[in-house]
Scaffold this motif. Structure first.
Motif, mmCIF file in Angstrom:
data_model
loop_
_atom_site.group_PDB
_atom_site.id
_atom_site.type_symbol
_atom_site.label_atom_id
_atom_site.label_comp_id
_atom_site.label_asym_id
_atom_site.label_seq_id
_atom_site.Cartn_x
_atom_site.Cartn_y
_atom_site.Cartn_z
ATOM 1 N N GLN A 29 60.017 37.429 1.088
ATOM 2 C CA GLN A 29 60.050 38.817 1.638
ATOM 3 C C GLN A 29 59.800 38.852 3.116
ATOM 4 O O GLN A 29 60.657 39.746 3.810
ATOM 5 N N ASP A 30 59.180 37.888 3.625
ATOM 6 C CA ASP A 30 58.892 38.269 5.186
ATOM 7 C C ASP A 30 60.186 37.863 5.972
ATOM 8 O O ASP A 30 60.803 36.663 5.934
ATOM 9 N N PRO A 31 60.589 38.965 6.547
ATOM 10 C CA PRO A 31 61.902 39.047 7.472
ATOM 11 C C PRO A 31 62.022 37.834 8.429
ATOM 12 O O PRO A 31 62.823 37.321 8.661
ATOM 13 N N MET A 32 60.733 37.787 9.015
ATOM 14 C CA MET A 32 60.642 36.586 10.076
ATOM 15 C C MET A 32 61.108 35.225 9.360
ATOM 16 O O MET A 32 61.676 34.523 10.256
ATOM 17 N N CYS A 82 52.035 32.588 7.330
ATOM 18 C CA CYS A 82 52.300 33.386 8.391
ATOM 19 C C CYS A 82 51.715 34.851 8.100
ATOM 20 O O CYS A 82 50.786 35.617 8.911
ATOM 21 N N ASN A 83 51.431 35.186 6.911
ATOM 22 C CA ASN A 83 51.033 36.639 6.366
ATOM 23 C C ASN A 83 51.510 37.549 6.975
ATOM 24 O O ASN A 83 50.581 38.311 7.404
ATOM 25 N N GLY A 84 52.825 37.531 7.512
ATOM 26 C CA GLY A 84 53.515 38.397 8.168
ATOM 27 C C GLY A 84 53.257 38.701 9.663
ATOM 28 O O GLY A 84 53.640 39.656 10.232
ATOM 29 N N LYS A 85 52.336 37.776 10.227
ATOM 30 C CA LYS A 85 52.250 37.652 11.631
ATOM 31 C C LYS A 85 52.836 36.510 12.298
ATOM 32 O O LYS A 85 52.921 35.531 11.709
ATOM 33 N N ARG A 86 53.333 36.521 13.509
ATOM 34 C CA ARG A 86 53.432 35.106 14.441
ATOM 35 C C ARG A 86 52.220 34.801 14.706
ATOM 36 O O ARG A 86 51.245 35.107 14.710
ATOM 37 N N TYR A 153 43.347 25.935 14.517
ATOM 38 C CA TYR A 153 44.736 26.433 13.983
ATOM 39 C C TYR A 153 44.769 27.832 13.531
ATOM 40 O O TYR A 153 43.808 28.252 12.740
ATOM 41 N N ASP A 154 45.764 28.641 13.900
ATOM 42 C CA ASP A 154 45.905 29.861 12.855
ATOM 43 C C ASP A 154 46.184 29.345 11.441
ATOM 44 O O ASP A 154 45.946 30.295 10.665
ATOM 45 N N ALA A 155 46.902 28.418 11.325
ATOM 46 C CA ALA A 155 47.429 28.095 9.799
ATOM 47 C C ALA A 155 47.565 26.620 10.024
ATOM 48 O O ALA A 155 48.002 25.861 10.987
ATOM 49 N N ILE A 156 47.199 26.003 8.713
ATOM 50 C CA ILE A 156 47.421 24.512 8.479
ATOM 51 C C ILE A 156 48.535 24.571 7.261
ATOM 52 O O ILE A 156 47.940 25.054 6.318
ATOM 53 N N VAL A 157 49.453 23.765 7.055
ATOM 54 C CA VAL A 157 50.350 23.652 6.263
ATOM 55 C C VAL A 157 50.359 22.336 5.743
ATOM 56 O O VAL A 157 50.856 21.395 6.667
ATOM 57 N N VAL A 158 50.012 22.120 4.453
ATOM 58 C CA VAL A 158 50.141 20.746 3.993
ATOM 59 C C VAL A 158 51.294 20.731 3.154
ATOM 60 O O VAL A 158 51.459 21.454 2.099
ATOM 61 N N ALA A 159 52.074 19.358 3.348
ATOM 62 C CA ALA A 159 53.465 19.108 2.621
ATOM 63 C C ALA A 159 53.118 18.154 1.778
ATOM 64 O O ALA A 159 54.287 17.489 1.302
ATOM 65 N N ALA A 160 52.043 17.487 1.212
ATOM 66 C CA ALA A 160 51.953 16.335 0.630
ATOM 67 C C ALA A 160 50.629 16.771 -0.242
ATOM 68 O O ALA A 160 49.576 17.171 0.114
ATOM 69 N N ALA A 161 50.682 16.248 -1.539
ATOM 70 C CA ALA A 161 49.638 16.506 -2.448
ATOM 71 C C ALA A 161 48.474 15.884 -2.381
ATOM 72 O O ALA A 161 48.378 14.701 -2.089
ATOM 73 N N MET A 162 47.229 16.656 -2.066
ATOM 74 C CA MET A 162 45.973 16.328 -1.825
ATOM 75 C C MET A 162 45.094 16.314 -3.202
ATOM 76 O O MET A 162 45.316 17.227 -3.887
ATOM 77 N N PRO A 163 44.097 15.382 -3.245
ATOM 78 C CA PRO A 163 43.320 15.309 -4.639
ATOM 79 C C PRO A 163 42.275 16.503 -4.410
ATOM 80 O O PRO A 163 42.113 17.252 -5.325
#
Ligand code: SAH
Length: 219
Positions: A29-32, A82-86, A153-163
């Motif tokens: 949904q987030d337009p950004m 993002c949760n709707g924020k930059r 960081y404002d956010a950390i995005v992990v793109a590989a599966a962690m135990p």
């Protein structure tokens, strides 16, 4: 007819616009985030023979036994981060071909992306340079415990599966920061969101996920 990236129209802006329509139907949904997905060409991250499939909602091989995440997976992770924020500063663990980092470059002032395979780092740096993305820093390292040098960081995005989600990683979030990570292995992965709240870390279990595994060391 043009060769290369324009192909037979399967890699055009219109094809990408259809991908964005599909993402909306899938619940993004987030337009950004939708605008970022519309702006970044996914096909340039793929080898020529696969470019025709770039806007299908599927992961695709990028060499070294790794994959580019599906458009939905990337959009979903970005929306949750993002949760709707930059964002000011975001850390991505598992940069791969650089696609998600490029999407994040539209959503954050500064993106730090960690990738353990040097060959992928070389390629992704070139692709991001071609796209004139200048606010992404790609590091060759084992990102299991994050990247302290540029924290918090404002956010950390992990793109590989962690135990499991290491405490050291959570400690790199700003107050109010959010971590998005697939936890588990093989077909037993769940997408988790952890928020650094005033009274501690709050974890939510979101949905089933399918990512390549997080591996130790660099290669
Ligand atoms: N974000 C990518 C997804 C790449 S797949 C995209 O835009 O499509 C996940 C990547 O994580 C792979 O390239 C893999 O090499 C990398 N990876 C796995 N374990 C890692 C680790 N410990 N540190 C850094 N990167 C890792």
């Amino acid at each position: 007819m043009n060769g290369g990236h324009s192909g037979i129209g399967m890699t055009s802006q219109r094809t990408r616009a259809r991908m964005v329509e599909r993402l909306k139907e899938q619940g993004i949904q987030d337009p950004m985030v939708l605008a970022a997905m519309a702006a970044i060409p996914r096909h340039v991250f793929l080898e020529d023979a696969l470019q025709i499939r770039a806007y299908e909602d599927t992961p695709l091989p990028i060499g070294y036994g790794q994959t580019i995440s599906s458009p939905y997976t990337v959009a979903r992770s970005c929306e949750l981060a993002c949760n709707g924020k930059r964002l000011e500063k975001v850390l991505e663990i598992g940069g791969g071909c650089g696609y998600q980092a490029a999407v994040l470059s539209k959503l954050a002032q500064k993106v730090i992306s960690i990738e353990r395979i040097a060959g992928l780092v070389g390629k992704s740096r070139n692709t991001l340079r071609e796209l004139r993305v200048t606010n992404v820093l790609i590091k060759i390292a084992d990102g299991t415990l994050g990247y302290k040098d540029a924290a918090p960081y404002d956010a950390i995005v992990v793109a590989a599966a962690m135990p499991y989600i290491p405490e050291e990683l959570l400690a790199q979030l700003k107050p109010g920061g959010r971590l998005v990570a697939p936890v588990g292995s093989g077909d037993n992965q769940r997408l988790k969101l952890v928020e650094a709240g005033p009274e501690g870390y709050v974890e939510s279990d979101l949905e089933a996920a399918k990512f390549v595994p997080l591996l130790p060391g660099v290669s």
